[in-house]
Motif scaffolding. Structure first.
Motif, PDB file in Angstrom:
ATOM      1  N   ALA A  41       0.826  -1.204   0.000  1.00  0.00           N
ATOM      2  CA  ALA A  41       0.000   0.000   0.000  1.00  0.00           C
ATOM      3  C   ALA A  41       0.865   1.262   0.000  1.00  0.00           C
ATOM      4  O   ALA A  41       0.579   2.223  -0.714  1.00  0.00           O
ATOM      5  N   TRP A 238      -6.510   0.036   2.109  1.00  0.00           N
ATOM      6  CA  TRP A 238      -5.160   0.024   1.536  1.00  0.00           C
ATOM      7  C   TRP A 238      -5.089   0.902   0.289  1.00  0.00           C
ATOM      8  O   TRP A 238      -4.026   1.075  -0.276  1.00  0.00           O
ATOM      9  N   ASN A 239      -6.218   1.436  -0.140  1.00  0.00           N
ATOM     10  CA  ASN A 239      -6.299   2.173  -1.401  1.00  0.00           C
ATOM     11  C   ASN A 239      -5.802   3.617  -1.210  1.00  0.00           C
ATOM     12  O   ASN A 239      -6.505   4.443  -0.609  1.00  0.00           O
ATOM     13  N   THR A 350      -5.443  -2.491  -5.129  1.00  0.00           N
ATOM     14  CA  THR A 350      -5.612  -2.162  -3.711  1.00  0.00           C
ATOM     15  C   THR A 350      -7.062  -2.376  -3.275  1.00  0.00           C
ATOM     16  O   THR A 350      -7.321  -2.706  -2.112  1.00  0.00           O
ATOM     17  N   ASP A 354      -8.353  -4.828  -0.268  1.00  0.00           N
ATOM     18  CA  ASP A 354      -9.383  -4.446   0.707  1.00  0.00           C
ATOM     19  C   ASP A 354     -10.531  -5.460   0.744  1.00  0.00           C
ATOM     20  O   ASP A 354     -11.485  -5.270   1.499  1.00  0.00           O
TER      21      ASP A 354
END
Length: 419
Positions: A41, A238-239, A350, A354
């Motif tokens: 990330a 995590w984005n 990402t 998630d």
């Protein structure tokens, strides 16, 4: 633009190697501070940041060159002393930019990404903003402009000053003796990244700790207060693209929902965390109250998904290196189309990390986007001319990426139904 891209061709692999070294060092010492999901990330955030910067996707309201020409009291030639003055001036400006980012609602949106990791490691140093589209803080370089420091000196020193802030994002280096009194050390910066009440909003310095001691924001790391990292309103994703705009989105919603017109306006310039009373009561936002007892964000990822996510990162780094090395030949507007693919790729994998059940949709969009350019030009921005056969590998990657994304989403859905 092109010069910065060339610099990053050297800096990116160097940072990547150092991040991996810290990972393996921690494993060897029995103190791993670099979880793979967090590392991916963080590096992904770094990718989006450097892509934005190299493509020049920002507007400078007050340029240093204009200030130097308008307000410069002297004209001096570039010498070693000029570079020293420029470095100190940049650090002074950096302190105030950093401090303001922490103290006012509007400017925190540009900085939240850097603090969003609940770990503290070299990788999180690369969590840098893509939301700082409009840059207005050149005014803090006014002392350098008054002294007549040439713009080209600032242009050379600025990336060096930025890169010099990488090394102290680590838990593996303790206090450093007399250096603690002069420069920002890992100990100082651990305090800065901590959400402990004792440590909040301290140690804004970037290279020299003297600014914090001078302006009353210094805090020493205490042995009996172990630092806890992150933000008090955890981002839970995590984005990095989502993280970059989530605080701004909250401010927009709060301003819209506020009944008092004064609140709609002042929310932007109030201290960090301030919300209109009526809005905070009706629309509460989760905040960590006890920093020693909260659950870190860590959705289960199978070993296969972690390996694939890391593979996506490696492929993207290679594609980014091609972009930075061939900016001139790719040209405008194609470099921006290429940049959009970079952002789409980061967003899609990402989202998969998630465990978003719709992550496959973003992956399909990414693949369709890529194939549009392949079919219309017969190549991927000239990559096959530079590296014969590379287009074939890229097409195989796109198909594999799409299939695996759908497969992982279906697998996650089956696991959720089973539970």
């Amino acid at each position: 633009m092109e010069t910065y891209g060339k610099i990053l061709l050297i800096a990116m692999p160097a940072f990547f190697v150092l991040v991996l070294f810290e990972k393996f060092w921690g494993v060897w010492k029995g103190n791993d501070t670099v979880p793979v999901n967090d590392m991916i990330a963080s590096l992904s955030s770094g990718i989006t940041n450097v892509t934005k910067d190299v493509l020049g996707l920002s507007i400078v309201v007050i340029s240093y060159e204009w200030m130097a020409g308008k307000f410069g009291l002297f004209q001096i030639d570039a010498s070693w002393l000029t570079y020293v003055i420029a470095f100190i001036a940049l650090d002074f400006a950096g302190y105030w930019v950093h401090r303001i980012s922490h103290e006012y609602n509007l400017f925190w949106n540009n900085h939240i990404i850097h603090h969003s990791s609940e770990e503290f490691n070299l990788a999180c140093a690369l969590r840098q903003s893509i939301s700082s589209i409009v840059k207005i803080f050149g005014i803090f370089l006014l002392p350098a402009a008054l002294l007549g420091v040439p713009a080209q000196v600032i242009a050379i020193v600025a990336p060096l000053h930025l890169f010099a802030q990488f090394w102290y994002h680590t838990r593996h280096i303790g206090k450093m003796g007399f250096l603690e009194k002069i420069i920002v050390t890992p100990s100082h910066h651990r305090v800065h990244h901590a959400i402990n009440p004792e440590y909040l909003d301290k140690n804004y310095g970037q290279i020299f700790i003297i600014w914090d001691k001078l302006f009353g924001t210094y805090q020493e790391e205490q042995e009996n207060v172990p630092a806890v990292y992150g933000v008090t309103r955890p981002v839970r994703t995590w984005n990095p693209i989502k993280i970059n705009f989530m605080h701004l989105w909250l401010l927009i919603k709060d301003a819209w929902r506020a009944q008092d017109w004064k609140d709609k306006l002042k929310i932007w310039f109030m201290p960090l965390g301030w919300r209109p009373k009526d809005v905070s009561e009706k629309y509460p936002v989760y905040k960590i109250e006890d920093v020693y007892h909260f659950e870190k964000y860590n959705p289960f990822l199978s070993k296969g998904m972690l390996i694939w996510s890391f593979a996506q990162l490696i492929v993207l780094l290679l594609l980014l290196s091609y972009l930075f090395g061939n900016l001139a030949s790719i040209g405008v507007p194609d470099i921006f189309y290429y940049g959009a693919f970079v952002f789409l790729t980061v967003y899609s994998y990402t989202e998969l990390m998630d465990r978003n059940p719709n992550a496959w949709v973003w992956e399909v969009l990414k693949v369709i986007y890529a194939f549009y350019f392949i079919f219309t030009s017969g190549d991927w921005f000239g990559i096959n001319e530079v590296f014969p056969g590379a287009l074939t590998f890229f097409i195989v990657y796109l198909f594999l990426s799409c299939l695996l994304s759908v497969w992982f989403c279906l697998k996650n859905e089956r696991m959720q139904l089973a539970n």
